[in-house]
Write a protein that holds these residues in place. Structure first.
Motif, PDB file in Angstrom:
ATOM      1  N   ALA A   1      -3.686  -4.846   1.933  1.00  0.00           N
ATOM      2  CA  ALA A   1      -4.904  -4.093   2.196  1.00  0.00           C
ATOM      3  C   ALA A   1      -4.900  -3.655   3.654  1.00  0.00           C
ATOM      4  O   ALA A   1      -4.373  -4.362   4.519  1.00  0.00           O
ATOM      5  CB  ALA A   1      -6.146  -4.930   1.890  1.00  0.00           C
ATOM      6  N   PHE A   2      -5.487  -2.487   3.923  1.00  0.00           N
ATOM      7  CA  PHE A   2      -5.554  -2.005   5.300  1.00  0.00           C
ATOM      8  C   PHE A   2      -6.760  -1.088   5.473  1.00  0.00           C
ATOM      9  O   PHE A   2      -7.315  -0.560   4.507  1.00  0.00           O
ATOM     10  CB  PHE A   2      -4.260  -1.290   5.703  1.00  0.00           C
ATOM     11  N   ASN A   3      -7.164  -0.919   6.728  1.00  0.00           N
ATOM     12  CA  ASN A   3      -8.355  -0.139   7.039  1.00  0.00           C
ATOM     13  C   ASN A   3      -8.175   1.347   6.764  1.00  0.00           C
ATOM     14  O   ASN A   3      -7.052   1.860   6.720  1.00  0.00           O
ATOM     15  CB  ASN A   3      -8.742  -0.318   8.510  1.00  0.00           C
ATOM     16  N   GLY A   4      -9.288   2.042   6.602  1.00  0.00           N
ATOM     17  CA  GLY A   4      -9.277   3.491   6.470  1.00  0.00           C
ATOM     18  C   GLY A   4      -9.288   4.162   7.833  1.00  0.00           C
ATOM     19  O   GLY A   4      -8.777   3.615   8.819  1.00  0.00           O
ATOM     20  N   GLY A   5      -9.879   5.337   7.909  1.00  0.00           N
ATOM     21  CA  GLY A   5      -9.893   6.098   9.152  1.00  0.00           C
ATOM     22  C   GLY A   5     -11.192   5.946   9.916  1.00  0.00           C
ATOM     23  O   GLY A   5     -11.969   5.017   9.696  1.00  0.00           O
TER      24      GLY A   5
ATOM     25  N   SER B   1      -7.548  10.294  -4.756  1.00  0.00           N
ATOM     26  CA  SER B   1      -8.309  10.158  -3.517  1.00  0.00           C
ATOM     27  C   SER B   1      -7.640  10.918  -2.388  1.00  0.00           C
ATOM     28  O   SER B   1      -6.427  11.122  -2.385  1.00  0.00           O
ATOM     29  CB  SER B   1      -8.464   8.686  -3.123  1.00  0.00           C
ATOM     30  N   VAL B   2      -8.462  11.342  -1.436  1.00  0.00           N
ATOM     31  CA  VAL B   2      -7.987  11.968  -0.209  1.00  0.00           C
ATOM     32  C   VAL B   2      -8.820  11.411   0.941  1.00  0.00           C
ATOM     33  O   VAL B   2     -10.050  11.468   0.909  1.00  0.00           O
ATOM     34  CB  VAL B   2      -8.131  13.506  -0.228  1.00  0.00           C
ATOM     35  N   ARG B   3      -8.138  10.845   1.933  1.00  0.00           N
ATOM     36  CA  ARG B   3      -8.815  10.389   3.154  1.00  0.00           C
ATOM     37  C   ARG B   3      -8.200  11.133   4.323  1.00  0.00           C
ATOM     38  O   ARG B   3      -7.008  11.017   4.587  1.00  0.00           O
ATOM     39  CB  ARG B   3      -8.630   8.879   3.323  1.00  0.00           C
ATOM     40  N   GLN B   4      -9.012  11.920   5.013  1.00  0.00           N
ATOM     41  CA  GLN B   4      -8.519  12.695   6.134  1.00  0.00           C
ATOM     42  C   GLN B   4      -8.919  12.061   7.468  1.00  0.00           C
ATOM     43  O   GLN B   4      -9.984  11.435   7.573  1.00  0.00           O
ATOM     44  CB  GLN B   4      -9.062  14.131   6.069  1.00  0.00           C
ATOM     45  N   ASN B   5      -8.057  12.204   8.466  1.00  0.00           N
ATOM     46  CA  ASN B   5      -8.340  11.667   9.792  1.00  0.00           C
ATOM     47  C   ASN B   5      -7.510  12.420  10.838  1.00  0.00           C
ATOM     48  O   ASN B   5      -6.284  12.337  10.841  1.00  0.00           O
ATOM     49  CB  ASN B   5      -8.001  10.170   9.845  1.00  0.00           C
TER      50      ASN B   5
ATOM     51  N   PRO C   1     -10.401  -2.989  18.468  1.00  0.00           N
ATOM     52  CA  PRO C   1     -10.343  -4.346  17.902  1.00  0.00           C
ATOM     53  C   PRO C   1     -11.242  -4.592  16.706  1.00  0.00           C
ATOM     54  O   PRO C   1     -10.893  -5.375  15.830  1.00  0.00           O
ATOM     55  CB  PRO C   1     -10.769  -5.228  19.093  1.00  0.00           C
ATOM     56  N   ASP C   2     -12.394  -3.935  16.643  1.00  0.00           N
ATOM     57  CA  ASP C   2     -13.330  -4.209  15.553  1.00  0.00           C
ATOM     58  C   ASP C   2     -12.888  -3.640  14.210  1.00  0.00           C
ATOM     59  O   ASP C   2     -13.425  -4.038  13.169  1.00  0.00           O
ATOM     60  CB  ASP C   2     -14.719  -3.654  15.882  1.00  0.00           C
ATOM     61  N   TRP C   3     -11.922  -2.717  14.203  1.00  0.00           N
ATOM     62  CA  TRP C   3     -11.610  -2.012  12.957  1.00  0.00           C
ATOM     63  C   TRP C   3     -10.155  -2.076  12.537  1.00  0.00           C
ATOM     64  O   TRP C   3      -9.844  -1.868  11.364  1.00  0.00           O
ATOM     65  CB  TRP C   3     -12.054  -0.547  13.084  1.00  0.00           C
ATOM     66  N   ALA C   4      -9.246  -2.339  13.426  1.00  0.00           N
ATOM     67  CA  ALA C   4      -7.826  -2.384  13.070  1.00  0.00           C
ATOM     68  C   ALA C   4      -7.522  -3.640  12.259  1.00  0.00           C
ATOM     69  O   ALA C   4      -7.793  -4.757  12.701  1.00  0.00           O
ATOM     70  CB  ALA C   4      -6.966  -2.357  14.328  1.00  0.00           C
ATOM     71  N   ALA C   5      -6.977  -3.474  11.060  1.00  0.00           N
ATOM     72  CA  ALA C   5      -6.686  -4.629  10.199  1.00  0.00           C
ATOM     73  C   ALA C   5      -5.695  -4.248   9.107  1.00  0.00           C
ATOM     74  O   ALA C   5      -5.771  -3.155   8.545  1.00  0.00           O
ATOM     75  CB  ALA C   5      -7.961  -5.169   9.558  1.00  0.00           C
TER      76      ALA C   5
ATOM     77  N   ARG D   1     -17.275  -0.174   5.936  1.00  0.00           N
ATOM     78  CA  ARG D   1     -16.395   0.981   6.123  1.00  0.00           C
ATOM     79  C   ARG D   1     -15.312   1.002   5.042  1.00  0.00           C
ATOM     80  O   ARG D   1     -14.939  -0.036   4.496  1.00  0.00           O
ATOM     81  CB  ARG D   1     -15.742   0.902   7.510  1.00  0.00           C
ATOM     82  N   ASP D   2     -14.785   2.183   4.770  1.00  0.00           N
ATOM     83  CA  ASP D   2     -13.786   2.318   3.714  1.00  0.00           C
ATOM     84  C   ASP D   2     -12.479   1.645   4.100  1.00  0.00           C
ATOM     85  O   ASP D   2     -12.138   1.504   5.272  1.00  0.00           O
ATOM     86  CB  ASP D   2     -13.553   3.788   3.384  1.00  0.00           C
ATOM     87  N   PHE D   3     -11.747   1.210   3.090  1.00  0.00           N
ATOM     88  CA  PHE D   3     -10.440   0.573   3.277  1.00  0.00           C
ATOM     89  C   PHE D   3      -9.589   0.820   2.040  1.00  0.00           C
ATOM     90  O   PHE D   3     -10.078   1.315   1.017  1.00  0.00           O
ATOM     91  CB  PHE D   3     -10.601  -0.932   3.543  1.00  0.00           C
TER      92      PHE D   3
END
Length: 220
Positions: A29-33, A85-89, A166-170, A207-209
């Motif tokens: 599992a990993f974070n979104g944008g 799905s499409v996640r843009q960043n 730091p709060d979001w990178a995973a 937040r999305d992941f």
């Protein structure tokens, strides 16, 4: 989808967490944008558009047959019948196997606001190799360029940045419980000591992941 961004996860037909029914097939599992208000791109999942997809944006696309691709929307990837799905960043960090020249551009305007305006921070990214394999990168003290070089070194021909700071990178990998274990929950592992707790995405998340699953469940 997260309950705050892109909001109302029930409209996509999936939960804002990894449900128990999917534990047996879970491998990563990993974070979104970025937040959609900052991503300069859109969000589409299961036929529902939460933010309009933007031409030219770096896009992580998943398909109903299990394939995943990364590319510039409208050039490398587009809407087709099989898109789930499409996640843009932002824009691509790596194109045609080369680090984009804009990787050294202004931090906030090009690659996102960082804590205290720092140049080197926790960053995550994802890329696709020429053979279709997907690579994920996570690290501390990374600039946009060093993240791009890590993805390039991993063989990515196209790659994009995901969330930062730091709060979001995973990013986790999971092993299944051994036979006879009292719990069926997979064991979470961190490749690096990032801030988020081990089982963050097993409960409601804001937040999305992404969660990554085998086609068939692994039986303990």
């Amino acid at each position: 989808p997260g309950y705050e961004d892109p909001k109302s996860p029930e409209r996509f037909g999936v939960a804002d967490r990894i449900p128990r029914a999917d534990w047996a097939s879970l491998v990563a599992a990993f974070n979104g944008g970025f937040k959609l208000s900052d991503a300069r791109g859109g969000f589409y999942l299961n036929g529902v558009t939460a933010a309009p997809l933007r031409g030219g944006a770096a896009s992580l696309v998943t398909y109903s047959d299990g394939r995943v691709d990364i590319g510039e929307w409208g050039r490398d990837v587009t809407m087709t019948e099989g898109v789930e799905s499409v996640r843009q960043n932002l824009r691509l960090l790596v194109e045609n196997g080369k680090v984009t020249p804009s990787a050294d551009a202004a931090v906030k305007s090009s690659w996102g606001g960082t804590l205290s305006g720092a140049y080197y921070v926790w960053r995550t990214g994802v890329g696709v190799r020429a053979n279709g394999d997907i690579v994920f990168a996570l690290g501390d003290s990374l600039s946009a360029r060093t993240l791009a070089r890590v993805l390039q070194a991993a063989g990515a021909v196209r790659a994009m940045q995901l969330d930062i700071n730091p709060d979001w990178a995973a990013g986790y990998w999971f092993s299944q419980p051994k036979a006879g274990a009292t719990s069926t929950r997979p064991t979470a592992h961190k490749p690096l000591p990032f801030k988020k707790p081990l089982y963050r995405w097993f409960s409601a998340t804001s937040r999305d992941f992404y969660s990554v699953h085998l086609r068939e469940s692994v039986q303990p």
